[in-house]
Design a protein around this motif. Structure first.
Motif, short mmCIF file in Angstrom:
data_model
loop_
_atom_site.label_atom_id
_atom_site.label_comp_id
_atom_site.label_asym_id
_atom_site.label_seq_id
_atom_site.Cartn_x
_atom_site.Cartn_y
_atom_site.Cartn_z
N SER A 157 0.22 4.31 -8.06
CA SER A 157 1.15 5.38 -8.42
C SER A 157 1.14 6.48 -7.37
CB SER A 157 0.76 5.96 -9.78
OG SER A 157 1.51 7.12 -10.06
N PHE A 158 2.32 7.06 -7.15
CA PHE A 158 2.43 8.18 -6.23
C PHE A 158 2.20 9.51 -6.93
CE2 PHE A 158 4.58 5.09 -3.55
CZ PHE A 158 4.19 5.48 -2.27
N THR A 159 2.08 9.50 -8.24
CA THR A 159 1.94 10.75 -8.99
C THR A 159 0.65 10.84 -9.81
OG1 THR A 159 3.25 9.77 -10.79
CG2 THR A 159 4.42 11.11 -9.15
N ALA A 160 0.09 9.71 -10.21
CA ALA A 160 -1.13 9.72 -11.04
C ALA A 160 -2.25 8.98 -10.31
CB ALA A 160 -0.86 9.05 -12.39
N PRO A 161 -3.45 9.55 -10.22
CA PRO A 161 -4.57 8.87 -9.56
C PRO A 161 -4.93 7.57 -10.28
CG PRO A 161 -5.06 11.20 -9.94
CD PRO A 161 -3.84 10.88 -10.73
N SER A 162 -5.22 6.52 -9.50
CA SER A 162 -5.64 5.26 -10.11
C SER A 162 -7.03 5.39 -10.74
CB SER A 162 -5.64 4.15 -9.05
OG SER A 162 -6.45 4.53 -7.95
N SER A 220 0.86 -1.19 0.00
CA SER A 220 0.00 0.00 0.00
C SER A 220 0.89 1.24 0.00
CB SER A 220 -0.89 0.01 1.24
OG SER A 220 -0.09 0.14 2.43
N GLY A 221 0.26 2.42 -0.11
CA GLY A 221 1.04 3.65 -0.11
C GLY A 221 1.80 3.84 1.19
N ALA A 222 1.13 3.63 2.33
CA ALA A 222 1.77 3.79 3.63
C ALA A 222 2.93 2.81 3.79
CB ALA A 222 0.75 3.61 4.74
N TYR A 223 2.70 1.57 3.36
CA TYR A 223 3.72 0.52 3.42
C TYR A 223 4.97 0.96 2.64
CZ TYR A 223 5.76 -4.11 2.20
OH TYR A 223 6.59 -5.18 2.01
N THR A 259 -3.75 10.02 -4.84
CA THR A 259 -2.67 9.12 -5.24
C THR A 259 -2.15 8.42 -4.00
OG1 THR A 259 -0.90 10.75 -4.88
CG2 THR A 259 -2.00 10.78 -7.03
N ALA A 260 -1.17 7.54 -4.19
CA ALA A 260 -0.60 6.83 -3.04
C ALA A 260 0.06 7.79 -2.06
CB ALA A 260 0.43 5.79 -3.53
N TRP A 261 0.43 8.97 -2.53
CA TRP A 261 1.07 9.95 -1.64
C TRP A 261 0.14 10.42 -0.53
CZ3 TRP A 261 5.71 11.40 -0.31
CH2 TRP A 261 5.87 12.57 0.43
N ASN A 262 -1.17 10.32 -0.72
CA ASN A 262 -2.11 10.73 0.32
C ASN A 262 -1.94 9.94 1.61
OD1 ASN A 262 -3.66 11.46 -2.42
ND2 ASN A 262 -4.37 12.82 -0.79
N SER A 263 -1.30 8.78 1.52
CA SER A 263 -1.05 7.98 2.72
C SER A 263 -0.10 8.69 3.67
CB SER A 263 -0.47 6.62 2.34
OG SER A 263 -1.35 5.90 1.51
N MET A 264 0.67 9.65 3.17
CA MET A 264 1.59 10.38 4.05
C MET A 264 0.82 11.10 5.16
SD MET A 264 4.54 11.26 5.01
CE MET A 264 5.68 10.78 3.72
N LYS A 265 -0.35 11.61 4.85
CA LYS A 265 -1.16 12.29 5.86
C LYS A 265 -1.49 11.35 7.01
CE LYS A 265 -5.41 15.00 6.41
NZ LYS A 265 -6.62 15.53 5.74
N GLY A 303 16.49 14.08 6.61
CA GLY A 303 15.21 13.75 6.03
C GLY A 303 15.27 13.65 4.52
N MET A 304 14.13 13.25 3.92
CA MET A 304 14.05 13.10 2.46
C MET A 304 13.05 14.08 1.88
SD MET A 304 13.88 9.09 1.44
CE MET A 304 15.11 7.91 1.97
N THR A 305 13.34 14.56 0.69
CA THR A 305 12.37 15.38 -0.02
C THR A 305 11.28 14.47 -0.60
OG1 THR A 305 13.53 15.22 -2.12
CG2 THR A 305 14.17 17.03 -0.65
N LYS A 306 10.17 15.08 -0.98
CA LYS A 306 9.06 14.31 -1.54
C LYS A 306 9.50 13.58 -2.81
CE LYS A 306 4.38 14.87 -3.41
NZ LYS A 306 3.26 15.82 -3.67
N ALA A 307 10.24 14.28 -3.68
CA ALA A 307 10.65 13.66 -4.95
C ALA A 307 11.55 12.45 -4.72
CB ALA A 307 11.36 14.69 -5.82
N ASP A 308 12.53 12.59 -3.81
CA ASP A 308 13.44 11.47 -3.53
C ASP A 308 12.70 10.31 -2.88
OD1 ASP A 308 15.50 12.91 -4.58
OD2 ASP A 308 16.25 13.63 -2.65
N LEU A 309 11.78 10.62 -1.97
CA LEU A 309 11.05 9.58 -1.28
C LEU A 309 10.15 8.80 -2.24
CD1 LEU A 309 10.18 8.09 1.24
CD2 LEU A 309 8.66 9.99 1.81
#
Length: 570
Positions: A162-167, A126-129, A174-180, A145-151
């Motif tokens: 995908s972390f950049t395009a909605p499924s 999953s995104g969080a994983y 996107t998977a990046w929403n798991s960061m919240k 720490g890491m920048t968003k792009a590197d992470l």
């Protein structure tokens, strides 16, 4: 509305503050103090009556908020929170009943053992994983720490989405929403500006370790050895949230120190013809509450149609807006706008007098200087005010204008009314379009900029390359200019202290000199011990340690007790 523990109450205070500002009401200062106090307060209040312990909140304002909350609850079919006095009386009655029942029934029954919460492990791939796996590739003692792009680059191979395009093309997630979720669960903490950096907390390292002990991980990764962050290396010992903040602040100081060499870079270049110069106008620049679009409409008539937005600093500024909205992103930056070297602060004469009286004038000049913009213009609009007020503050106004020109080196433009201000802004826009649209713009990559090195980098570039001007993206500029983004731990601590009624700026500074951080302050209260003797030491802690102070810095025993009630129970 900014993140706040009492967002609904804060929104109402903000509404009244804006109205007072537009009407130039005498209540502006009161509402401003209340707004800043409530915004900075980390505590959550259940009833407006509890706000009286904060600076800026008196009985009348609390009553007005109570009426507003009652109406809000009725309209939304919600129960009205109990008044704190009623709630305390009920709690006291419950304690008395419980004590009486315990006396009658003998020893209290042994409490049932509470069930331990289930350990959190995110779903496989999953995104969080994937984010936790990506962050765990850092050394466990890292502070950068890491920048968003590197992470994203490190995490994507471990995620099915995908972390950049909605499924789903109909949605934006996107998977990046798991960061919240990870931040809310306190597994990851954010830091850094203008680019966010992400690191695992102590709990985050534990979860990453549990992930890499699962059979799915070992199968998915070919039974490879665990990386150094989660095998064979000791996991950092758990620490309190305040300690994490302290470590984060220390990392800021270490990473963003400008003692070392400034980063070398190849600038991003925007060729002539790839952009156009646009005027940005703050949405709060209005003629009157009933005529909010006047300034915008008049500028449009003069071929200077502004882009309206809430500016972090100043009332007007100019950007180079790319014709291709993806150009900057393809070149390694963000957004589609670059901030040019011009900014305007507009003051009506009555507002100038008000800002001199309450100290906003000096704070605004400081923030303008810290923005890094070279060409700063103060427009002072003369309006009709009563002769008594003008005579009373005429000397202060002249002194402020002279200081702005001579000491700060800003250009001051006097106009007779808003229409003249509009014409001046339109002429400036035309001049800047002619000046910049024929140039190649050199843009500093945002990933190299930090809050600490920004001013030094600009100064170095201006000294070593005087014939070339360097700029930054609008997103980076907004982050650097933001009040909340630029606050250091010391700033936050002082604002937290000043939310207590009676703790002035001078007193807060003295407390911060004695206890450098919130963590130090809380530990001092904890060291007072427990029981009645401990409670007494807590009540007198601040007054006993700072008893030598005199005048406005002096902290009374009553104020010391009020401070202990807030900080001594952390």
């Amino acid at each position: 509305m900014e993140k706040c523990s009492n967002s609904q109450l804060l929104s109402w205070v903000k509404e009244w503050l804006d109205t007072a500002r537009e009407r130039n009401s005498k209540g502006f200062t009161t509402y401003r103090n209340a707004y800043e106090s409530l915004k900075a307060c980390p505590l959550t209040f259940r009833h407006p009556a509890e706000l009286q312990q904060l600076k800026g909140f008196g009985p009348k304002l609390c009553e007005r908020l109570t009426e507003k909350l009652q109406k809000h609850c009725q309209e939304n079919h919600m129960p009205m929170p109990e008044h704190p006095q009623v709630r305390k009386a009920a709690e006291r009655a419950q304690r008395d009943e419980a004590a009486a029942a315990a006396t009658e029934e003998g020893p209290a029954r042994k409490k049932r053992k509470t069930r331990q919460p289930k350990l959190y492990v995110p779903s496989f791939r999953s995104g969080a994983y994937a984010l936790l796996v990506g962050l765990s590739t850092q050394p466990d003692d890292t502070t950068s720490g890491m920048t968003k792009a590197d992470l994203i680059q490190l995490s994507q191979p471990h995620c099915d989405s995908s972390f950049t395009a909605p499924s789903d093309p109909t949605k934006f997630y996107t998977a990046w929403n798991s960061m919240k979720t990870l931040v809310q669960k306190e597994l990851v903490y954010e830091r850094g500006r203008p680019l966010r950096r992400y690191s695992l907390t102590d709990e985050g390292w534990e979860v990453a370790k549990r992930i890499k002990e699962t059979s799915e991980w070992k199968t998915d990764n070919g039974n490879t050895n665990l990386d150094r962050a989660t095998s064979g290396q000791p996991v950092r010992s758990p620490s309190r949230e305040l300690q994490v903040i302290e470590e984060d602040a220390a990392a800021d100081d270490e990473e963003e120190s400008v003692d070392g060499p400034l980063p070398a870079f190849n600038p991003i270049k925007l060729a002539p013809g790839s952009f156009s110069v646009r005027l940005l106008l703050d949405v709060r620049e209005v003629r009157a509450k009933t005529d909010r679009d006047y300034m915008q409409d008049e500028l449009a008539k003069l071929d200077a149609t502004p882009l309206m937005r809430s500016l972090e600093v100043g009332d007007a500024q100019w950007v180079a807006k790319c014709h291709d909205p993806t150009l900057l992103q393809r070149l390694g930056a963000e957004g589609d706008e670059v901030v040019l070297d011009w900014i305007v602060e507009r003051k009506r004469l009555d507002d100038l007098i008000g800002s001199i009286k309450d100290g906003r004038f000096h704070e605004q000049k400081f923030r303008l200087r810290r923005s890094g913009v070279q060409n700063i213009i103060y427009i002072i609009e003369d309006i009709t005010i009563d002769s008594q007020t003008l005579q009373r503050y005429e000397e202060a106004v002249q002194s402020a204008i002279a200081s702005t020109q001579v000491v700060n080196g800003y250009f001051v433009k006097r106009t007779s009314k808003m229409d003249e201000t509009v014409r001046y802004l339109s002429r400036l826009t035309a001049m800047l379009k002619h000046k910049y649209e024929k140039q190649t713009l050199h843009v500093i990559p945002s990933k190299l900029i930090t809050a600490r090195n920004y001013a030094s980098m600009l100064q170095h570039l201006r000294e070593t390359q005087p014939s070339v001007r360097h700029y930054i993206t609008y997103q980076a500029f907004s982050s650097l200019a933001s009040k909340s983004e630029m606050m250091t731990l010391r700033d936050v601590f002082l604002k937290m202290l000043m939310t207590t009624r009676g703790v002035t700026g001078e007193r807060a500074l003295e407390i911060q000199k004695r206890w450098r951080t919130p963590y130090d302050f809380v530990k001092a209260f904890e060291a007072c011990g427990t029981g009645e003797a401990g409670k007494k030491r807590k009540r007198e802690l601040v007054s006993s340690q700072l008893g030598h102070l005199v005048g406005r810095k002096k902290i009374s025993k009553a104020l010391s007790q009020k401070i202990s009630e807030i900080w001594g129970d952390c």
